[in-house]
Design an enzyme around this catalytic site. Structure first.
Site, mmCIF file in Angstrom:
data_model
loop_
_atom_site.group_PDB
_atom_site.id
_atom_site.type_symbol
_atom_site.label_atom_id
_atom_site.label_comp_id
_atom_site.label_asym_id
_atom_site.label_seq_id
_atom_site.Cartn_x
_atom_site.Cartn_y
_atom_site.Cartn_z
ATOM 1 N N THR A 27 -2.585 -4.245 -6.341
ATOM 2 C CA THR A 27 -3.458 -4.401 -5.064
ATOM 3 C C THR A 27 -4.121 -5.718 -5.366
ATOM 4 O OG1 THR A 27 -5.213 -3.711 -4.101
ATOM 5 C CG2 THR A 27 -5.138 -2.489 -6.171
ATOM 6 N N SER B 120 -0.230 4.460 -1.946
ATOM 7 C CA SER B 120 0.966 4.701 -2.535
ATOM 8 C C SER B 120 1.065 5.502 -3.480
ATOM 9 C CB SER B 120 1.761 3.284 -2.772
ATOM 10 O OG SER B 120 1.466 2.517 -1.800
ATOM 11 N N GLY C 293 1.589 -2.481 0.692
ATOM 12 C CA GLY C 293 1.303 -4.002 0.687
ATOM 13 C C GLY C 293 1.831 -4.813 -0.413
ATOM 14 N N ARG D 48 -20.885 -29.372 8.794
ATOM 15 C CA ARG D 48 -20.758 -28.075 9.493
ATOM 16 C C ARG D 48 -20.755 -27.110 8.215
ATOM 17 N NH1 ARG D 48 -14.703 -29.846 12.197
ATOM 18 N NH2 ARG D 48 -15.782 -30.657 14.134
ATOM 19 N N ASP E 125 -6.822 -6.044 -3.383
ATOM 20 C CA ASP E 125 -8.252 -5.687 -3.512
ATOM 21 C C ASP E 125 -8.727 -5.487 -4.899
ATOM 22 O OD1 ASP E 125 -7.313 -5.939 -0.843
ATOM 23 O OD2 ASP E 125 -7.264 -3.764 -0.328
HETATM 24 O O1 F6P Z 1 -4.610 -3.686 0.900
HETATM 25 C C1 F6P Z 1 -3.997 -4.657 0.656
HETATM 26 C C2 F6P Z 1 -4.395 -5.503 2.115
HETATM 27 O O2 F6P Z 1 -3.772 -6.745 2.059
HETATM 28 C C3 F6P Z 1 -5.724 -5.430 2.331
HETATM 29 O O3 F6P Z 1 -6.340 -6.381 1.902
HETATM 30 C C4 F6P Z 1 -5.498 -5.826 4.042
HETATM 31 O O4 F6P Z 1 -6.714 -5.003 4.866
HETATM 32 C C5 F6P Z 1 -4.240 -4.797 4.188
HETATM 33 O O5 F6P Z 1 -3.584 -4.700 3.124
HETATM 34 C C6 F6P Z 1 -3.341 -5.765 5.136
HETATM 35 O O6 F6P Z 1 -2.415 -5.008 5.670
HETATM 36 P P1 F6P Z 1 -1.326 -5.380 6.573
HETATM 37 O O7 F6P Z 1 0.020 -6.142 5.785
HETATM 38 O O8 F6P Z 1 -0.571 -3.770 6.857
HETATM 39 O O9 F6P Z 1 -1.436 -6.125 7.575
#
Ligand code: F6P
Length: 360
Positions: free
Chosen positions: A139, A118, A12, A176, A141
């Site tokens: 990443t 990767s 990604g 809200r 994440d």
């Molecule tokens: O691992 C990175 C990430 O952005 C995650 O946070 C997310 O779940 C995933 O990739 C989304 O992947 P895609 O681009 O395939 O929708």
């Protein structure tokens, strides 16, 4: 002797990849006088025939590239060379084509910029083909082991924090509860960091279990104190109360996460009576301009990766540790999954601020 090095971005995308490509190119050409070949579409550029690549020059990597999102080389997160998709829907092992492509380009080394998936694949390819591989972690994440940060994480954090900044006034205007679903495949770093920075009242991450009852208690206790709104941030990988993962669909065998925000929003509204709205942030966390910290990290990683090649150190990943860039075995970084740890400072901080972070 002039070296030819390859660089590819895989998995990604995220903000900061171009800053790393630029740093590699500047340092490899400017300091060492090498040639830099950018491989297109991740590993796929060396599998396809004709090969997909371009020579990277200092002129190509101009100052606009430093500031731009995405990856100028393109990427892939579904074309596994060991199970490469064929047009008829079947899959074949194309790893040999990848290695042959590397040899055809007469590369002396390859820099792979990727996350755990990767890097795992690149390492297998390097093993098989005797490829001199150096890795750079990226990443959003931030779940790779042995590095405190990876390219893309801080920009995603900024985007998620800004989303809370924008949701708060409208939440207050309309009395809200706002639920914000953020990315973070199996790791809650984005939700936790942005939740603290953006003043969330409830932060839910996959590493810490929660109860709907206590989420609602937190929201009603705020209302009792006169607070007319509440902010909830939830990582996409948080499970429903029954343990089910909220998914959109399956692609290439792995589920795409999504929907936990909507699930929680409906529950909160029905259990507390508070009007609730849900925002799912999605890929805006990956795109856009990299923040300054991602540009810095990417530049430092790019320079250090080139220095590793110059020193003949391969099968290593550059990593950020204690204000330094160090290098660690790629195998160690991908084997150690860096989830949020219950005792870590960010969890303690959230708790200290009175945020509900689940059942600790
Ligand atoms: O691992 C990175 C990430 O952005 C995650 O946070 C997310 O779940 C995933 O990739 C989304 O992947 P895609 O681009 O395939 O929708």
């Amino acid at each position: 002797m002039t070296k030819r090095i390859g660089v590819l971005t895989s998995g990604g995308d995220c903000a900061g990849l171009n800053a790393a490509i630029r740093a590699i190119t500047y340092h490899a050409i400017g300091t060492y006088g090498w040639q830099v070949i950018g491989i297109r579409k991740g590993t796929t550029g060396l599998i396809n025939r004709p090969l997909e690549y371009q020579e990277l020059t200092v002129e190509f990597c101009d100052s606009a590239l430093l500031r731009s999102g995405g990856t100028t080389l393109g990427s892939t997160n579904k074309d596994d060379p060991f199970a490469f998709p064929n047009p008829d829907g079947t899959r074949s092992d194309r790893s040999y084509d990848f290695v042959e492509g590397y040899e055809q380009l007469k590369l002396d080394a390859l820099i792979g910029i990727g996350g755990d998936g990767s890097l795992h694949i690149l390492r297998r390819l390097a093993d098989q083909g005797g490829i001199n591989l150096v890795a750079i972690p990226k990443t959003i994440d931030n779940d790779l082991g042995h590095t405190e940060t990876a390219i893309g994480y801080h920009t995603a954090l900024e985007v998620a924090t800004e989303a809370l900044d924008r949701l708060q006034p409208t939440a207050a205007s309309h009395q809200r509860v706002m639920v914000l679903e953020v990315m973070g495949r199996d790791a809650g770093h984005i939700a936790l960091g942005a939740g603290v920075a953006g003043g969330a009242d409830v932060i839910l991450i996959p590493e810490i279990p929660y109860t709907l009852e206590n989420i609602c208690k937190k929201i009603t206790s705020l209302a009792k104190k006169g607070r007319t709104f509440a902010l909830v941030i939830v990582a996409e990988a948080v499970k429903k109360e029954n343990g089910e993962i909220a998914t959109l669909n399956k692609e290439g065998g792995r589920p795409r996460y999504g929907g936990i925000g909507q699930y929680l929003g409906e529950k909160i509204q029905s259990l507390t009576g508070a009007e609730t709205r849900v925002t799912t942030l999605g890929h805006v966390q990956r795109g856009g301009q990299p923040c300054s910290w991602d540009r810095i990290v990417a530049s430092a990683f790019g320079v250090s990766a080139v220095d590793l090649i110059a020193a003949g150190k391969f099968d290593r990943m550059v990593a950020w540790q204690n204000r330094q860039v160090v290098d660690v075995p790629i195998a160690d970084a991908i084997v150690r999954y860096q989830a949020v740890e219950q005792g870590e400072i960010m969890v303690k901080t959230a708790q200290g601020l009175g945020i509900y972070v689940g059942e600790l």
